[in-house]
Design a protein around this motif. Sequence first.
Motif, PDB file in Angstrom:
ATOM      1  N   ILE A 183       0.667  -1.349  -0.187  1.00 61.43           N
ATOM      2  CA  ILE A 183      -0.274   0.086  -0.209  1.00 61.43           C
ATOM      3  C   ILE A 183       1.155   1.564   0.028  1.00 61.43           C
ATOM      4  N   ASP A 184       1.501   0.773   1.148  1.00 60.69           N
ATOM      5  CA  ASP A 184       3.341   2.517   0.833  1.00 60.69           C
ATOM      6  C   ASP A 184       3.481   2.895  -0.193  1.00 60.69           C
ATOM      7  N   ARG A 185       3.989   1.234  -0.804  1.00 62.90           N
ATOM      8  CA  ARG A 185       4.351   1.436  -2.827  1.00 62.90           C
ATOM      9  C   ARG A 185       3.903   1.913  -4.137  1.00 62.90           C
ATOM     10  N   ILE A 186       2.295   1.360  -2.987  1.00 59.21           N
ATOM     11  CA  ILE A 186       1.386   2.140  -4.063  1.00 59.21           C
ATOM     12  C   ILE A 186       1.086   3.745  -4.102  1.00 59.21           C
ATOM     13  N   LEU A 187       0.560   4.166  -2.474  1.00 58.81           N
ATOM     14  CA  LEU A 187       0.564   5.172  -2.445  1.00 58.81           C
ATOM     15  C   LEU A 187       1.871   6.335  -2.633  1.00 58.81           C
ATOM     16  N   GLY A 188       3.319   5.868  -2.981  1.00 58.58           N
ATOM     17  CA  GLY A 188       4.204   6.403  -3.075  1.00 58.58           C
ATOM     18  C   GLY A 188       3.754   5.973  -4.949  1.00 58.58           C
ATOM     19  N   GLU A 189       3.629   5.643  -5.544  1.00 56.06           N
ATOM     20  CA  GLU A 189       3.866   5.842  -6.661  1.00 56.06           C
ATOM     21  C   GLU A 189       3.154   6.641  -7.038  1.00 56.06           C
ATOM     22  N   LEU A 190       1.118   6.742  -7.028  1.00 57.62           N
ATOM     23  CA  LEU A 190       0.981   8.031  -7.270  1.00 57.62           C
ATOM     24  C   LEU A 190       1.550   9.053  -6.547  1.00 57.62           C
ATOM     25  N   THR A 191       1.406   9.463  -5.084  1.00 61.90           N
ATOM     26  CA  THR A 191       2.589  10.861  -5.442  1.00 61.90           C
ATOM     27  C   THR A 191       3.018  11.683  -6.232  1.00 61.90           C
ATOM     28  N   GLY A 192       4.157  10.444  -6.650  1.00 62.70           N
ATOM     29  CA  GLY A 192       4.883  10.949  -7.406  1.00 62.70           C
ATOM     30  C   GLY A 192       4.254  11.127  -8.800  1.00 62.70           C
ATOM     31  N   SER A 193       3.097  10.117  -9.661  1.00 66.52           N
ATOM     32  CA  SER A 193       2.261  10.646 -10.799  1.00 66.52           C
ATOM     33  C   SER A 193       1.446  12.295 -10.383  1.00 66.52           C
TER      34      SER A 193
END
Length: 816
Positions: free
Chosen positions: A260-270
């Motif tokens: 979940i943290d990885r996905i949130l980080g990926e969306l934050t990067g977008s």
Amino acid sequence: MYKRTTFEEASAAKKIKGRVLTTLDFDKIVAMLEDKAATVYGREICSALCPTTDPEEIRISLNETYEVFCYINRHGFLPLGGFCDLRPSLRYAHAGGTMNMRQLLDVASFLRSVQHLKNVLPDGVSDMDDYVLFDRIRSLITNDTLADNISSSINSEDEMNDRASSTLYDIRRRKRELAGSVRSVLDRVMSANEDILQEKVITIRNDRYCLPVIADFKGRINGIVHDTSSTGQTVFIEPMAVVEINNKLRELAVAEQAEIDRILGELTGSVIGSSSSIEADMSIVALIDFCSSKAMIAIDMDAARPDINTSGMIEFIKARHPLIPKDTVVPVDIRIGDRYQTLVITGPNTGGKTVSLKTCGLLTLMVMAGLMIPVATGSSAAVFDRVLADIGDEQSIEQSLSTFSAHMSNIVFIEKNVKGRSLVILDELGSGTDPDEGAALAIAILEDLRKKGAVTLATTHYKELKAYAVSNEGVVNGAFEFDNETLMPTYKLVIGRPGSSNAFVISKKLGLPDAIISDAKGRMSEDEVKLGRLIEQSERDARMAQSMRDSNNAMKVRLEELTAQLEEERKALKASKTKILNDARQEQKEFLEDKIKEIEGMIRKLRKDSARMSVEEQLAEMEKVRRRLRAGLEDLNDDSQDDELEGILPGEVPDKVVAGGKYYITTLGVTGVAQSEPARNGNVRMRAGTITTVVKIDQLRIPTEDTPEPKPSKKTPRVVSDGKKVRELKFNMASKTSSELMLIGLRGDEALSRLERYIEECSLGGIHDIRIVHGKGTGVLRSIVTDCLSRDPRVESFRPGMPGEGDDGVTIARLV
């Protein structure tokens, strides 16, 4: 050295700030704007709004407000919901933080709202295409991909979607499977130890599955104690049989959170990658919301866009104070700055003087802030370099300032700051001190402001200021009227004459004894009494003159309406006359052509038969041709007589139609005789020649007095009451009209109109028996037909169709 300034610094230097904004209630207008703003971005611009002295900036801002005003009036409010404040989240992300699910959902909501706002753009060409509003909306940058990724990955601020990634989906699937295994094992343990359980349920303590065991029997289950109840009677034990499975579940929970943290980080990067476009959209949305707020209060105020000038000329027509309900405020006309630059306003207390000052000042500030104002179309506002005001009683005990001192402190400030084009507003100038000294000081202040070129509005009760306004160029008196009959102010400002304070009248109305009022009047000088009477007489004369002007204007408008009506009637008469004459000429032409053809045929026959005819027979045939020719000429004379009858020009509409009276029927172009009085529905039965018809009263005209009576014809068969035109009309209608009318497939109103027209045609054509086909269906058409036939005086009788005639699907009627 030159001082360099940025554009923002130069624009800020042109802003009007300070106490004058609260003195004239501009801060309350700003509060109204903030309430209308739909986004935090627009609300911040509204709260920082200040008037500017830049004419070009004012024109641009006013035009932008007017564009949104027009759009809202035509299409409704702009969709400005859902624009969350993303600035804290973006700052956090840029600082290296990972946005949580709530913050990412706010980003998705913002992007969706951008798309909704762009949807207001018209599909095709629009007369609003060149609006700045539409240019700004077009410049918005949409990012549906990012919005879709966030929405498909996050269900709510507390839940990530299983399908956010294949890894997350696999982890959660394995967790569900292990959770099922744990429950199966614990169910078996519970079945074997029901007597020692506090209750037969599976609980979770410290993210591990446990059983609630009675404290006295905790030694009977081999396991790990994770918690106890508050009473100490229950212990929560994790049986050893599920320890390994719980360990695996814990490992999966850690892996789940990491994913979940990885996905949130990926969306934050977008989001960070799109932050520049998002921030640009924020700025655009802020401006759109700001203009929308200005347009919305303009709609609430029933406001208009005034013309802008830099000459200092103010002309507010039917101006209303924007903070007073429009159904209670009395509009006032204010004009200053063209022929005169100083206006001295007098009149009774509570008569509207202070409100008019505040109205003028506040509306000027609103225009300079790019706002539309509550005035009538055609108003004009000036752009000033300074707006300065002294209104109200600002005495201060803390600062040891009396009313006079407080006013004088403000005036000192005003005198120091009058520069360029300045608007100065002074309420009760010179009051609060000795009347003679106050009046002298007030005149000196007004004269100084006049010499500095300021546009000044001042209220006063001093007669010396009234005299000053009369005797000095560029200064004029203004008065708020007071009705001495009703003892009430009219709140109407009259420019060009002084007003009376009406202190005695108002005091009497409030209950001051007559003796005191009489004593006060006796203490006035004779000149003062004469001046008061002169002003009162002037007010009465002005009201009378205005009343006469209003009456004359009303009569002028009525006269213009009657003139236009008479001109229309004259044109109609001329057109009718032309039509009648043209019809008569065409009739004669056709008649002559028929006679010529007939004679030519007889001549050809005579020539053909002449070889085998004797002289006597030829002479006899020639005599027949001569007789036919004479008969044709006589018929032509008879037609001329008919034309004289048919050429009667219609006159006025009859006030009352009486049975037996002659009336011109405009729809038929003939004169007929009324057979009965008008019915309730306005129909009249008329007879013209051999035709009897029903027409509306408004289709009748009174024949002119010089209408020639029809001359008797030598040819008896051609002597009819209304000439050949009636006979031909009847023949043509009979030949064109069928005895059956089809109504199936028509709507109710169409069927009724068709039926009434059909009865008229049958009546004119002499058709008596008719068949109306309406079908069976729901019965609506049959009801319409029955109702129409039952109230039409031309219908003698009617009945439903018999077997073989169409049964109930038709109605058979007989006309008179």
